[in-house]
Design a protein around this motif. Structure first.
Motif, PDB file in Angstrom:
ATOM      1  N   ASP A 182      58.672  37.526  90.022  1.00 47.12           N
ATOM      2  CA  ASP A 182      58.594  37.692  91.709  1.00 47.12           C
ATOM      3  C   ASP A 182      58.291  39.036  91.976  1.00 47.12           C
ATOM      4  OD1 ASP A 182      59.285  36.514  94.384  1.00 47.12           O
ATOM      5  OD2 ASP A 182      60.929  38.185  94.280  1.00 47.12           O
ATOM      6  N   LEU A 183      58.680  40.059  91.182  1.00 39.26           N
ATOM      7  CA  LEU A 183      58.227  41.445  91.433  1.00 39.26           C
ATOM      8  C   LEU A 183      56.961  41.810  91.317  1.00 39.26           C
ATOM      9  CD1 LEU A 183      61.088  43.341  89.652  1.00 39.26           C
ATOM     10  CD2 LEU A 183      60.845  43.160  92.157  1.00 39.26           C
ATOM     11  N   VAL A 184      56.258  40.869  90.450  1.00 39.22           N
ATOM     12  CA  VAL A 184      54.544  40.940  90.479  1.00 39.22           C
ATOM     13  C   VAL A 184      53.944  40.562  91.695  1.00 39.22           C
ATOM     14  CG1 VAL A 184      52.675  40.099  89.150  1.00 39.22           C
ATOM     15  CG2 VAL A 184      54.735  40.599  87.849  1.00 39.22           C
ATOM     16  N   GLY A 185      54.755  39.481  92.341  1.00 37.02           N
ATOM     17  CA  GLY A 185      54.146  38.911  93.588  1.00 37.02           C
ATOM     18  C   GLY A 185      54.414  39.960  94.639  1.00 37.02           C
ATOM     19  N   ILE A 186      55.619  40.658  94.659  1.00 35.45           N
ATOM     20  CA  ILE A 186      55.799  41.732  95.610  1.00 35.45           C
ATOM     21  C   ILE A 186      54.660  42.964  95.419  1.00 35.45           C
ATOM     22  CG2 ILE A 186      57.379  43.561  96.445  1.00 35.45           C
ATOM     23  CD1 ILE A 186      59.575  41.530  95.668  1.00 35.45           C
ATOM     24  N   GLU A 187      54.480  43.353  94.162  1.00 37.82           N
ATOM     25  CA  GLU A 187      53.336  44.276  93.861  1.00 37.82           C
ATOM     26  C   GLU A 187      52.045  43.689  94.293  1.00 37.82           C
ATOM     27  OE1 GLU A 187      51.182  46.678  90.271  1.00 37.82           O
ATOM     28  OE2 GLU A 187      52.554  45.046  89.841  1.00 37.82           O
ATOM     29  N   ARG A 188      51.737  42.435  94.458  1.00 42.66           N
ATOM     30  CA  ARG A 188      50.502  41.909  94.659  1.00 42.66           C
ATOM     31  C   ARG A 188      50.474  42.099  96.338  1.00 42.66           C
ATOM     32  NH1 ARG A 188      49.426  35.464  93.870  1.00 42.66           N
ATOM     33  NH2 ARG A 188      51.459  35.589  94.984  1.00 42.66           N
ATOM     34  N   ALA A 189      51.645  41.764  96.899  1.00 44.92           N
ATOM     35  CA  ALA A 189      51.613  41.779  98.541  1.00 44.92           C
ATOM     36  C   ALA A 189      51.459  43.272  98.852  1.00 44.92           C
ATOM     37  CB  ALA A 189      52.758  41.367  98.979  1.00 44.92           C
ATOM     38  N   LEU A 190      52.251  44.301  98.341  1.00 46.56           N
ATOM     39  CA  LEU A 190      52.044  45.700  98.893  1.00 46.56           C
ATOM     40  C   LEU A 190      50.732  46.214  98.595  1.00 46.56           C
ATOM     41  CD1 LEU A 190      55.999  46.768  98.320  1.00 46.56           C
ATOM     42  CD2 LEU A 190      54.848  45.628 100.448  1.00 46.56           C
ATOM     43  N   GLY A 191      50.367  46.051  97.128  1.00 49.89           N
ATOM     44  CA  GLY A 191      49.194  46.775  96.724  1.00 49.89           C
ATOM     45  C   GLY A 191      48.160  46.337  97.323  1.00 49.89           C
ATOM     46  N   SER A 192      48.108  45.013  97.440  1.00 46.75           N
ATOM     47  CA  SER A 192      46.807  44.606  98.358  1.00 46.75           C
ATOM     48  C   SER A 192      46.523  44.991  99.815  1.00 46.75           C
ATOM     49  CB  SER A 192      46.386  42.998  98.368  1.00 46.75           C
ATOM     50  OG  SER A 192      47.568  42.227  98.907  1.00 46.75           O
ATOM     51  N   SER A 193      47.956  45.180 100.442  1.00 52.41           N
ATOM     52  CA  SER A 193      47.840  45.791 101.667  1.00 52.41           C
ATOM     53  C   SER A 193      47.469  47.132 101.614  1.00 52.41           C
ATOM     54  CB  SER A 193      49.358  45.311 102.355  1.00 52.41           C
ATOM     55  OG  SER A 193      49.658  44.202 102.413  1.00 52.41           O
ATOM     56  N   ALA A 194      48.026  48.046 100.529  1.00 55.11           N
ATOM     57  CA  ALA A 194      47.598  49.453 100.623  1.00 55.11           C
ATOM     58  C   ALA A 194      46.203  49.556 100.393  1.00 55.11           C
ATOM     59  CB  ALA A 194      48.516  50.039  99.397  1.00 55.11           C
ATOM     60  N   VAL A 195      45.652  48.829  99.499  1.00 56.83           N
ATOM     61  CA  VAL A 195      44.236  48.884  99.298  1.00 56.83           C
ATOM     62  C   VAL A 195      43.306  48.519 100.404  1.00 56.83           C
ATOM     63  CG1 VAL A 195      42.290  48.062  97.874  1.00 56.83           C
ATOM     64  CG2 VAL A 195      44.349  48.422  96.772  1.00 56.83           C
ATOM     65  N   ALA A 196      43.817  47.433 101.292  1.00 59.88           N
ATOM     66  CA  ALA A 196      43.219  46.900 102.201  1.00 59.88           C
ATOM     67  C   ALA A 196      43.033  48.104 103.478  1.00 59.88           C
ATOM     68  CB  ALA A 196      43.465  45.722 103.043  1.00 59.88           C
ATOM     69  N   THR A 197      44.241  48.822 103.388  1.00 56.74           N
ATOM     70  CA  THR A 197      44.358  49.853 104.726  1.00 56.74           C
ATOM     71  C   THR A 197      44.286  51.286 104.513  1.00 56.74           C
ATOM     72  OG1 THR A 197      46.687  49.845 104.289  1.00 56.74           O
ATOM     73  CG2 THR A 197      46.107  48.013 106.096  1.00 56.74           C
ATOM     74  N   GLY A 198      44.191  51.334 103.191  1.00 59.87           N
ATOM     75  CA  GLY A 198      43.952  52.716 102.398  1.00 59.87           C
ATOM     76  C   GLY A 198      45.093  53.408 102.551  1.00 59.87           C
ATOM     77  N   ASP A 199      46.338  52.748 102.798  1.00 62.27           N
ATOM     78  CA  ASP A 199      47.499  53.523 102.752  1.00 62.27           C
ATOM     79  C   ASP A 199      48.162  53.882 101.494  1.00 62.27           C
ATOM     80  OD1 ASP A 199      50.155  54.695 103.398  1.00 62.27           O
ATOM     81  OD2 ASP A 199      51.001  52.969 103.916  1.00 62.27           O
TER      82      ASP A 199
END
Length: 610
Positions: A182-199
């Motif tokens: 589940d933590l891998v899933g959270i990393e996927r959500a937060l990481g993809s969002s950070a990459v998409a927004t450049g945050d």
């Protein structure tokens, strides 16, 4: 008799129940555990699909609805399918736990399942907010994370409901894997969002790094209790190209993006790479689920076989004990009836009956005591016949004695008859008392005792012997009852201190105590024989004294004959009669001495070791 049969059977039944119940409880516990394990597998499938919806929702929100809209809609349909299955399974499991009357931990688990149902009902409301962009990415991710955390926590809580250490270890390992995944899933959500927004702020990078570390911790928990096959499968995932790609993207984010360099991949690329990694982990998860279900099914089958085997063994033990007990009770009752009938016949005056053969058993001792009693009665009858002979001789002497002597003799004979009649009545009363006690023993009541008051000599010793036999038998039955009571409580090392034989020989060897009682009875009978001998000698002495008085009377008549010679015709007839009386008295003395010698020989034979 009913108590003799019922007591050992009741103890065997109690022992059998004590052995079978734990096996039945174990089978029921394994059944309940199997249901919970099946529920955990369906909930883990829901967690997997919700992880995907969480990641897609996060990218959808940060892109203001421009990305993953179609994929998100399709993913929600998959989640709804799993949610429907999980909801129905939870309702079924709650109903089962409530029927079983669960413990405090079980009640807490029911509450956690109901909380999950409540959270699942809020999913549709959150989806509406996501579609309308009315919720932040952080709030959406937190909702799904909390929901997955509830489900994984419920899976882990199953370990608190199981007493099976192997099952507990498997559940803890499985829960650790699901939390790490589940933590891998959270990393996927937060990481993809950070990459998409450049945050790539320090806060965002620290959060992602923390998720990575937490994944390692929970996967370590999984590996600590995993099987070798599960460890190998997990190692293959770590060595897969998908995981290598994720690691390269992580390095680029932490090294390049943090330094302001442009990344060569998009948020969708990061999402897809993590999804490939999660799918590989899903394969390992399915393997774990399969192993848990197989081991649970095996344990449940073993528990059911053990419960069935214990039930069959208990049934056989109870049936065998019932058969043996009934057989022994019939033997005891048959012997009791024979002894009782013999005692009744003797009380009615029939001394020629066949008594059961004397043996070393308790009933054999009673039979032997009755035989001794019969011999005593026969001896008394012989004494009565001797008394009748004395009466006949006394009647012959009455014609030559004076009126005073005749009256004294009659009075003495009446007294002897009265005493003989009293003795016979007393003996008959004693026989009736013994018959009643023996009949009570035949009915299974060994608590009856003969009253020793008013009994003397051989009858006192005989009554004491019968009482001792009853006490020994009553004590033997009490020992058996105490031994069986110790077995219902699971004290399989208890032993009867005393030793028994005979009917109770299968249980203990208590004949030694009974034989000691029998030896005391024989000793008392021998002492009684001495008393009879002394009494016989006293009778012989009395007869000799009577003979002396007769001889003195004859001498007086002879002196009278010498003084009155002139009355020869009349006196001679009187002298001849006196001489005949003297001769008869001498014969009576000789017969009395012969009877004494016979009695002495009988007593000597009784003293000889048999």
């Amino acid at each position: 008799m009913l108590l003799v049969v019922a007591t050992p059977i009741a103890m065997v039944v109690a022992l059998s129940v004590w052995v079978v119940l734990p096996q039945v409880h174990n089978a029921n516990a394994q059944k309940q555990l199997a249901g919970l394990i099946e529920l955990s597998t369906t909930m883990s499938a829901l967690v997997h699909e919700q992880q995907k919806e969480r990641g897609l929702s996060a990218v959808f929100l940060v892109s203001s609805g421009e990305k993953f809209g179609t994929r998100l809609k399709g993913q929600r349909a998959l989640v709804d399918q799993e949610r429907s299955v999980v909801s129905a399974s939870i309702e079924t499991q709650i109903a089962y736990l409530l029927r079983q009357g669960s413990s405090r931990s079980g009640a807490e688990y029911v509450k956690s399942l109901r909380d999950i149902l409540g959270s699942l009902n809020k999913v549709d409301s959150l989806r509406g907010k996501v579609d309308n962009l009315k919720v932040s990415k952080a709030e959406a991710v937190a909702f799904y994370t909390d929901l997955n955390g509830q489900i994984v926590g419920a899976i882990k809580a199953i370990s608190n409901l199981s007493a099976d250490s192997e099952a507990t270890a498997s559940i803890i390992s499985f829960a650790g894997f699901l939390q790490g995944k589940d933590l891998v899933g959270i990393e996927r959500a937060l990481g993809s969002s950070a990459v998409a927004t450049g945050d790539f702020s320090n806060k965002a990078l620290l959060r992602i790094n923390g998720l990575i570390r937490e994944q390692d911790v929970f996967m370590s928990i999984f590996l600590a209790n995993a099987t070798e096959a599960q460890k190998d499968a997990f190692s293959q995932v770590l060595r897969s190209p998908a995981v290598q790609t994720v690691q390269e993207m992580r390095d680029a984010v932490f090294q390049g993006a943090a330094a302001g360099e442009t990344l060569e991949f998009s948020g969708a690329d990061f999402f897809n790479a993590q999804t490939a990694r999660i799918n590989l982990l899903k394969g390992t998860e399915e393997m774990i689920v399969k192993d848990i279900l197989q081991s649970t099914a095996q344990r449940r089958a073993d528990a059911q076989r053990q419960a069935a085997a214990a039930s069959v063994i208990a049934f056989l033990v109870i049936s065998g004990s019932l058969a043996v007990t009934i057989l022994l009770s019939r033997q005891v009752r048959r012997a009791m009836v024979l002894v009782s009938e013999a005692a009744t016949e003797m009380a009615g005056g029939d001394l020629e009956i066949n008594l059961p053969e004397a043996s070393e058993t308790e009933l054999g001792q009673i039979s032997g005591a009755l035989d001794e009693f019969r011999q005593s009665i026969l001896t008394t009858r012989a004494l009565e016949e001797e008394t009748h002979e004395k009466e006949r001789l006394a009647e012959l002497a009455e014609h030559a004695d004076a009126l005073r002597t005749q009256k004294e003799s009659e009075a003495k004979l009446k007294e002897e008859r009265r005493e003989a009649k009293a003795v016979r009545q007393h003996e008959k009363n004693v026989a009736n008392e013994i018959s009643e006690v023996v009949a009570a023993c035949a009915a299974g009541d060994f608590s009856r005792r003969l009253d020793l008051m008013g009994k003397t000599g051989v009858f006192l010793d005989l009554c004491r012997g019968v009482n001792q036999i009853g006490e020994a038998t009553d004590q033997g039955l009490a020992d058996i009852s105490r031994a069986m009571s110790a077995l219902s409580q699971g004290k399989l090392t208890y032993r009867i201190d005393q030793e028994y034989q005979g009917v109770f020989g299968e249980i203990s060897e208590a004949v030694n105590g009974s034989m000691e009682s029998l030896s005391r009875i024989v000793g008392d009978i021998r002492e009684s024989g001495i008393v009879v001998s002394n009494s016989t000698k006293s009778l012989a002495s009395a007869a000799e004294e009577l003979s002396g008085r007769t001889e003195r009377n004859a001498a007086s008549l002879e002196e009278a004959n010498a003084g009155l010679n002139e009355l020869a015709a009349s006196v001679q007839g009187a002298a001849d009669g006196a001489e005949q009386v003297r001769t008869d008295a001498g014969n009576m003395v000789a017969q009395t001495r012969s009877g004494a010698e016979v009695v002495d020989a009988t007593i000597s034979a009784m003293h000889e070791p048999g």
